[in-house]
Design a protein around this motif. Sequence first.
Motif, PDB file in Angstrom:
ATOM      1  N   ARG A 154      -3.348 -12.707   1.789  1.00  0.00           N
ATOM      2  CA  ARG A 154      -2.435 -12.764   0.645  1.00  0.00           C
ATOM      3  C   ARG A 154      -2.025 -14.216   0.415  1.00  0.00           C
ATOM      4  O   ARG A 154      -1.703 -14.929   1.370  1.00  0.00           O
ATOM      5  CB  ARG A 154      -1.186 -11.903   0.875  1.00  0.00           C
ATOM      6  CG  ARG A 154      -1.445 -10.400   0.891  1.00  0.00           C
ATOM      7  CD  ARG A 154      -0.166  -9.628   1.088  1.00  0.00           C
ATOM      8  NE  ARG A 154      -0.379  -8.185   1.117  1.00  0.00           N
ATOM      9  CZ  ARG A 154      -0.364  -7.412   0.042  1.00  0.00           C
ATOM     10  NH1 ARG A 154      -0.110  -7.937  -1.156  1.00  0.00           N
ATOM     11  NH2 ARG A 154      -0.579  -6.119   0.142  1.00  0.00           N
ATOM     12  N   ASP A 155      -2.009 -14.641  -0.834  1.00  0.00           N
ATOM     13  CA  ASP A 155      -1.596 -16.006  -1.129  1.00  0.00           C
ATOM     14  C   ASP A 155      -0.074 -16.123  -1.095  1.00  0.00           C
ATOM     15  O   ASP A 155       0.622 -15.153  -0.747  1.00  0.00           O
ATOM     16  CB  ASP A 155      -2.158 -16.467  -2.475  1.00  0.00           C
ATOM     17  CG  ASP A 155      -1.640 -15.645  -3.656  1.00  0.00           C
ATOM     18  OD1 ASP A 155      -0.580 -14.995  -3.525  1.00  0.00           O
ATOM     19  OD2 ASP A 155      -2.309 -15.662  -4.711  1.00  0.00           O
ATOM     20  N   GLU A 156       0.447 -17.293  -1.443  1.00  0.00           N
ATOM     21  CA  GLU A 156       1.893 -17.529  -1.358  1.00  0.00           C
ATOM     22  C   GLU A 156       2.694 -16.598  -2.254  1.00  0.00           C
ATOM     23  O   GLU A 156       3.870 -16.343  -2.005  1.00  0.00           O
ATOM     24  CB  GLU A 156       2.191 -18.986  -1.702  1.00  0.00           C
ATOM     25  CG  GLU A 156       1.620 -19.978  -0.699  1.00  0.00           C
ATOM     26  CD  GLU A 156       1.947 -21.413  -1.069  1.00  0.00           C
ATOM     27  OE1 GLU A 156       2.535 -21.622  -2.167  1.00  0.00           O
ATOM     28  OE2 GLU A 156       1.626 -22.317  -0.283  1.00  0.00           O
ATOM     29  N   ASP A 157       2.068 -16.106  -3.308  1.00  0.00           N
ATOM     30  CA  ASP A 157       2.757 -15.191  -4.231  1.00  0.00           C
ATOM     31  C   ASP A 157       2.562 -13.728  -3.860  1.00  0.00           C
ATOM     32  O   ASP A 157       3.024 -12.829  -4.582  1.00  0.00           O
ATOM     33  CB  ASP A 157       2.245 -15.420  -5.661  1.00  0.00           C
ATOM     34  CG  ASP A 157       2.556 -16.822  -6.168  1.00  0.00           C
ATOM     35  OD1 ASP A 157       3.637 -17.329  -5.819  1.00  0.00           O
ATOM     36  OD2 ASP A 157       1.718 -17.385  -6.886  1.00  0.00           O
ATOM     37  N   GLY A 158       1.867 -13.485  -2.736  1.00  0.00           N
ATOM     38  CA  GLY A 158       1.657 -12.113  -2.292  1.00  0.00           C
ATOM     39  C   GLY A 158       0.457 -11.424  -2.897  1.00  0.00           C
ATOM     40  O   GLY A 158       0.256 -10.226  -2.677  1.00  0.00           O
ATOM     41  N   ASN A 159      -0.352 -12.178  -3.636  1.00  0.00           N
ATOM     42  CA  ASN A 159      -1.530 -11.573  -4.262  1.00  0.00           C
ATOM     43  C   ASN A 159      -2.683 -11.493  -3.266  1.00  0.00           C
ATOM     44  O   ASN A 159      -2.953 -12.445  -2.525  1.00  0.00           O
ATOM     45  CB  ASN A 159      -1.962 -12.408  -5.475  1.00  0.00           C
ATOM     46  CG  ASN A 159      -0.873 -12.486  -6.527  1.00  0.00           C
ATOM     47  OD1 ASN A 159      -0.264 -11.480  -6.873  1.00  0.00           O
ATOM     48  ND2 ASN A 159      -0.630 -13.686  -7.037  1.00  0.00           N
ATOM     49  N   ASP A 163      -6.442 -11.571  -1.877  1.00  0.00           N
ATOM     50  CA  ASP A 163      -7.707 -12.255  -2.150  1.00  0.00           C
ATOM     51  C   ASP A 163      -8.793 -11.501  -1.403  1.00  0.00           C
ATOM     52  O   ASP A 163      -8.943 -11.646  -0.187  1.00  0.00           O
ATOM     53  CB  ASP A 163      -7.640 -13.706  -1.680  1.00  0.00           C
ATOM     54  CG  ASP A 163      -8.902 -14.492  -2.012  1.00  0.00           C
ATOM     55  OD1 ASP A 163      -9.932 -13.864  -2.299  1.00  0.00           O
ATOM     56  OD2 ASP A 163      -8.851 -15.735  -1.971  1.00  0.00           O
TER      57      ASP A 163
END
Length: 369
Positions: A317-322, A324
């Motif tokens: 998960r990226d910094e925004d919680g999305n 990948d």
Amino acid sequence: MDAVELPVTALDEFLESAAFAEMLDVDAERSAPRGPATRRAEIVDVLRAVDAHAGRRFVDRERAGEAIIGGLRGGGFGVRPTVVDAVLDLLRPVGVPVPGPPKPVPLEVQTVLGVYVYALVDPRDSSVFYVGAGRGNRIRHQTGAALAAAVPDPSEVIGQGDSPEVLEATLDRIGDIDADGFGVEHWVLRYGAAGVESVEETADFAARFAGDLAGLSGLELTNAPDLAGTVDDVPIPLDELILRHAAPLAPALPELCVLVKVDDAARPGASADQIYEWSRGGWRAGPHRTVPDLPVLVFAEDIVRAVHRVDFWETYRDEDGNLDPKRWVYTGRPDPELEERFVGTSLREVRERRGGKWNPTGWHPYGQV
């Protein structure tokens, strides 16, 4: 070895904690029986203790509790357990040298160092207490004399040797560090005599740098001079230099494994827990993600720093919680057997077989899946 450190930011962190909020809440269960003066005494006592010990290191959590919490009175009522736990939860693991007599500097590293400037650092509070210049094994002279009664080689000293007073103060400090369960940190500030024309100028540089350190930090060096100066060089721990220039070659790699390049793993004081967190991902793991108990060798500057066994993978998960879907994070555990074989060994031959460089991504799978 891993010790614990109360970070320099400890006071700010504690002021934002739920335990501190409870101390301010007059209706809290532990606050209600206490009068205003007693509550103020507890708050002042705890804040002073946290501030006074911020930046200090301890052999373990128990020793830290004795030093930080042991003298707290809490206005005669004792400090509430939730506050004690909150303070000790601020501790962070940190790598420190082991106590005991030092090993000599390997000859191949002495060749790389040439004439150098070095510092002795107290790992308990990261304070510099001695700066000098030398060649050969000079950087180990004082610790060898203090802990192993070693007789130093005078030809390795650059400039004037220590006076009896300076030597006594330095050996006493080293003895105190060892008695507290720590090893002295040996840092190389400049080596190869770069930028100077003679060993005399290098000795003068050492004196000027020592004065600058003392002025910046307010420390009392055991050999502090009256001169002052500045330096642009980046200090490096001697142990790190030894790893980079004298580490043995790594044995044959496991049939199926992954090497991950994590530059932060070479940071001074990096703990095993920190290296694990830095190395987990997210990686474009590919088919190696399907290998049960996959060994992961974490390295920096060609040196293996840790070995983990993967238990399972999760989508990154990226910094925004999305999510990948092409990148993955592993959860695993140290492998003591493989760490015994590989940690502290060099992968330079592996790099050379790869054309002399590592992948920019840091992910290097080995073996066909």
